[in-house]
Design a protein around this motif. Structure first.
Motif, mmCIF file in Angstrom:
data_model
loop_
_atom_site.group_PDB
_atom_site.id
_atom_site.type_symbol
_atom_site.label_atom_id
_atom_site.label_comp_id
_atom_site.label_asym_id
_atom_site.label_seq_id
_atom_site.Cartn_x
_atom_site.Cartn_y
_atom_site.Cartn_z
ATOM 1 N N ASN A 41 1.306 -1.752 -0.052
ATOM 2 C CA ASN A 41 -0.180 -0.254 -0.260
ATOM 3 C C ASN A 41 1.125 1.515 0.435
ATOM 4 O O ASN A 41 2.198 1.644 0.046
ATOM 5 C CB ASN A 41 -0.766 0.664 1.061
ATOM 6 C CG ASN A 41 -0.095 0.076 2.401
ATOM 7 O OD1 ASN A 41 0.488 0.859 2.672
ATOM 8 N ND2 ASN A 41 -0.673 -0.096 3.744
ATOM 9 N N ASN A 42 0.243 2.387 -0.115
ATOM 10 C CA ASN A 42 1.271 3.588 -0.565
ATOM 11 C C ASN A 42 1.443 3.613 1.196
ATOM 12 O O ASN A 42 2.126 5.123 0.974
ATOM 13 C CB ASN A 42 0.077 4.594 -1.325
ATOM 14 C CG ASN A 42 -1.319 4.868 -0.087
ATOM 15 O OD1 ASN A 42 -0.868 4.221 0.983
ATOM 16 N ND2 ASN A 42 -1.816 6.038 -0.364
ATOM 17 N N ASN A 96 -5.782 3.560 -5.258
ATOM 18 C CA ASN A 96 -4.773 4.418 -4.317
ATOM 19 C C ASN A 96 -4.463 3.918 -2.938
ATOM 20 O O ASN A 96 -2.966 4.061 -2.887
ATOM 21 C CB ASN A 96 -5.640 5.755 -3.752
ATOM 22 C CG ASN A 96 -5.939 6.479 -4.601
ATOM 23 O OD1 ASN A 96 -5.526 6.641 -5.871
ATOM 24 N ND2 ASN A 96 -6.829 7.413 -4.540
ATOM 25 N N ASN A 97 -5.006 2.760 -2.789
ATOM 26 C CA ASN A 97 -4.107 2.454 -0.940
ATOM 27 C C ASN A 97 -3.867 1.118 -1.434
ATOM 28 O O ASN A 97 -2.764 0.674 -0.335
ATOM 29 C CB ASN A 97 -5.026 2.088 -0.137
ATOM 30 C CG ASN A 97 -5.506 3.272 0.307
ATOM 31 O OD1 ASN A 97 -5.009 4.375 0.682
ATOM 32 N ND2 ASN A 97 -7.390 3.510 0.786
ATOM 33 N N GLN A 136 -1.740 -3.101 8.088
ATOM 34 C CA GLN A 136 -2.338 -1.907 8.993
ATOM 35 C C GLN A 136 -2.387 -1.008 10.590
ATOM 36 O O GLN A 136 -1.747 -0.344 10.859
ATOM 37 C CB GLN A 136 -2.917 -0.935 7.941
ATOM 38 C CG GLN A 136 -3.169 -0.402 6.651
ATOM 39 C CD GLN A 136 -4.352 -0.348 5.738
ATOM 40 O OE1 GLN A 136 -5.457 -0.518 6.459
ATOM 41 N NE2 GLN A 136 -4.418 -0.411 4.620
#
Length: 88
Positions: free
Chosen positions: A7-8, A47-48, A86
């Motif tokens: 992920n970013n 985006n993630n 995360q």
């Protein structure tokens, strides 16, 4: 052969994965890849999270039922893997 999940936020994980395919049901790696992309949202750009499966792994999953089963099982678990990454 691998599938990479990242992920970013700089969190990434990679592992081998598979998918249940009856031999001969797909005419090409692209056709199989399109099927998986339509079935698993984690393979669509976001985006993630970025998930990619190499053509070598796709080819193996197309020809080996246990690899195919494993790939689909793991693709189905990607959101849980990302959530856990995360939180750590």
């Amino acid at each position: 052969m691998s599938m990479t999940v990242g992920n970013n936020m700089g969190i990434s994980s990679s592992s081998y994965q598979s998918h249940a395919v009856n031999e001969g049901s797909y005419n090409s790696v692209k056709e199989y890849s399109d099927y998986l992309t339509n079935k698993y949202s984690c393979l669509k750009p976001s985006n993630n999270v970025k998930v990619s499966v190499t053509s070598g792994l796709l080819r193996k999953a197309m020809n080996d039922e246990s690899t195919g089963d494993w790939l689909e099982r793991e693709l189905g678990n990607v959101s849980e893997y990302v959530r856990k990454a995360q939180q750590s």
